[in-house]
Design a protein around this motif. Structure first.
Motif, short mmCIF file in Angstrom:
data_model
loop_
_atom_site.label_atom_id
_atom_site.label_comp_id
_atom_site.label_asym_id
_atom_site.label_seq_id
_atom_site.Cartn_x
_atom_site.Cartn_y
_atom_site.Cartn_z
N VAL A 26 0.86 -1.26 0.04
CA VAL A 26 -0.10 0.01 -0.05
C VAL A 26 0.89 1.25 -0.05
O VAL A 26 1.48 1.47 0.98
CB VAL A 26 -0.91 0.10 1.20
CG1 VAL A 26 -1.87 1.06 1.39
CG2 VAL A 26 -1.81 -1.37 1.21
N PHE A 27 1.17 1.77 -1.13
CA PHE A 27 2.35 2.53 -1.58
C PHE A 27 2.19 4.01 -0.60
O PHE A 27 3.23 4.31 0.09
CB PHE A 27 2.36 2.93 -2.74
CG PHE A 27 3.43 3.88 -3.15
CD1 PHE A 27 3.28 5.25 -3.46
CD2 PHE A 27 4.81 3.25 -3.30
CE1 PHE A 27 4.38 5.97 -3.52
CE2 PHE A 27 5.82 4.26 -3.58
CZ PHE A 27 5.77 5.65 -3.96
N ASN A 28 1.06 4.32 -0.37
CA ASN A 28 0.84 5.70 0.11
C ASN A 28 1.24 5.71 1.66
O ASN A 28 1.14 6.50 2.43
CB ASN A 28 -0.33 6.49 -0.33
CG ASN A 28 -1.59 5.75 0.22
OD1 ASN A 28 -1.44 4.53 0.85
ND2 ASN A 28 -2.51 6.07 -0.14
N SER A 29 1.01 4.14 2.25
CA SER A 29 1.46 4.13 3.60
C SER A 29 2.94 4.13 3.93
O SER A 29 3.47 3.94 5.17
CB SER A 29 0.79 2.78 4.10
OG SER A 29 -0.76 3.07 3.78
N TYR A 30 3.85 3.96 3.20
CA TYR A 30 5.10 3.57 3.37
C TYR A 30 6.06 4.91 3.20
O TYR A 30 5.82 5.93 2.38
CB TYR A 30 5.67 2.55 1.95
CG TYR A 30 5.24 1.04 2.54
CD1 TYR A 30 4.07 0.83 2.58
CD2 TYR A 30 6.24 0.29 2.97
CE1 TYR A 30 3.62 -0.54 3.02
CE2 TYR A 30 6.08 -0.97 3.26
CZ TYR A 30 4.73 -1.46 3.12
OH TYR A 30 4.38 -2.61 3.47
N ALA A 31 7.08 4.81 4.15
CA ALA A 31 8.13 5.75 3.75
C ALA A 31 9.05 5.24 2.82
O ALA A 31 9.20 3.98 2.48
CB ALA A 31 9.17 6.07 4.95
N MET A 32 9.35 6.04 1.82
CA MET A 32 10.40 5.61 0.54
C MET A 32 11.41 6.46 0.65
O MET A 32 11.78 7.67 1.16
CB MET A 32 9.76 6.01 -0.56
CG MET A 32 8.32 5.44 -0.73
SD MET A 32 8.41 3.46 -0.99
CE MET A 32 9.51 3.42 -2.28
N ALA A 33 12.57 5.58 0.24
CA ALA A 33 13.88 6.36 0.13
C ALA A 33 14.77 5.80 -0.94
O ALA A 33 14.63 4.86 -1.53
CB ALA A 33 14.46 6.25 1.59
N TRP A 34 15.79 6.52 -1.02
CA TRP A 34 16.92 6.02 -1.99
C TRP A 34 18.32 6.09 -1.11
O TRP A 34 18.60 6.94 -0.44
CB TRP A 34 17.30 7.05 -3.11
CG TRP A 34 16.01 7.13 -4.29
CD1 TRP A 34 15.06 8.07 -4.10
CD2 TRP A 34 15.94 6.18 -5.31
NE1 TRP A 34 14.31 7.62 -5.21
CE2 TRP A 34 14.88 6.46 -5.79
CE3 TRP A 34 16.74 5.30 -5.61
CZ2 TRP A 34 14.33 5.75 -7.06
CZ3 TRP A 34 16.26 4.57 -6.96
CH2 TRP A 34 15.19 4.70 -7.54
N TYR A 35 18.87 4.91 -1.21
CA TYR A 35 20.33 4.84 -0.75
C TYR A 35 21.24 4.43 -1.86
O TYR A 35 20.75 4.33 -2.95
CB TYR A 35 20.07 3.34 0.23
CG TYR A 35 19.59 3.65 1.67
CD1 TYR A 35 18.43 3.71 1.60
CD2 TYR A 35 20.55 3.51 2.76
CE1 TYR A 35 17.64 3.67 2.90
CE2 TYR A 35 19.81 3.60 3.77
CZ TYR A 35 18.63 3.75 4.01
OH TYR A 35 17.96 3.94 5.26
N ARG A 36 22.38 4.46 -1.46
CA ARG A 36 23.56 4.42 -2.50
C ARG A 36 24.70 3.59 -1.81
O ARG A 36 25.15 3.93 -0.63
CB ARG A 36 24.03 5.78 -3.12
CG ARG A 36 24.60 6.61 -2.37
CD ARG A 36 25.09 8.00 -3.20
NE ARG A 36 25.78 9.06 -2.28
CZ ARG A 36 25.90 10.25 -2.53
NH1 ARG A 36 25.64 10.53 -3.95
NH2 ARG A 36 26.55 10.95 -1.73
N GLN A 37 25.57 3.06 -2.85
CA GLN A 37 26.95 2.32 -2.23
C GLN A 37 27.80 2.30 -3.36
O GLN A 37 27.57 2.01 -4.49
CB GLN A 37 26.39 0.89 -1.97
CG GLN A 37 27.54 0.07 -1.10
CD GLN A 37 27.17 -1.18 -0.55
OE1 GLN A 37 26.16 -1.66 -1.02
NE2 GLN A 37 27.97 -1.73 0.52
N ALA A 38 28.84 2.82 -3.14
CA ALA A 38 30.02 3.07 -3.75
C ALA A 38 30.85 1.90 -3.50
O ALA A 38 31.02 1.27 -2.31
CB ALA A 38 30.89 4.33 -3.80
#
Length: 113
Positions: free
Chosen positions: A27-39
């Motif tokens: 249920v997308f609108n109930s979720y926190a979303m983020a971007w992570y990165r790894q070098a």
């Protein structure tokens, strides 16, 4: 649950890219979303996060250059990346959290001349 990320690629310093991550099975609108990165050789780090009610936070080195946004109607989170630097080169991962955490597959971003 699937988090499908896209939009990575090779870009010159100073250029822009827009990453997208489309979610299914949550249920997308109930979720926190983020971007992570790894070098290579580094730990995975948080780049930007948007809560279910639209609040955002950013890692210090990307403030003013990157913008995270979400389109709940399309179950999609975006990361607009401007003024890219070679040090932004990494694999970028989509992340979702409500009661548990889900990760998407990574998308490679390479900033090089």
């Amino acid at each position: 649950v699937q988090l499908q990320a896209s939009g990575g690629g090779l870009v010159q310093p100073g250029g822009s890219l827009r990453l997208s991550c489309t979610a299914s099975g949550i249920v997308f609108n109930s979720y926190a979303m983020a971007w992570y990165r790894q070098a290579p050789g580094n730990e995975r780090e948080l780049v930007a996060q948007v809560t279910s009610d639209g609040r955002t936070n950013y890692e210090d080195s990307v403030k003013g250059r990157f913008t995270i946004s979400r389109d709940n109607a399309k179950n999609t989170v975006f990361l607009q990346m401007n003024s890219l630097k070679p040090e932004d080169t990494a694999v970028y991962y989509c992340w979702a959290r409500r009661f548990r955490v889900y990760w998407g597959q990574g998308t490679q971003v390479t900033v090089s001349s």
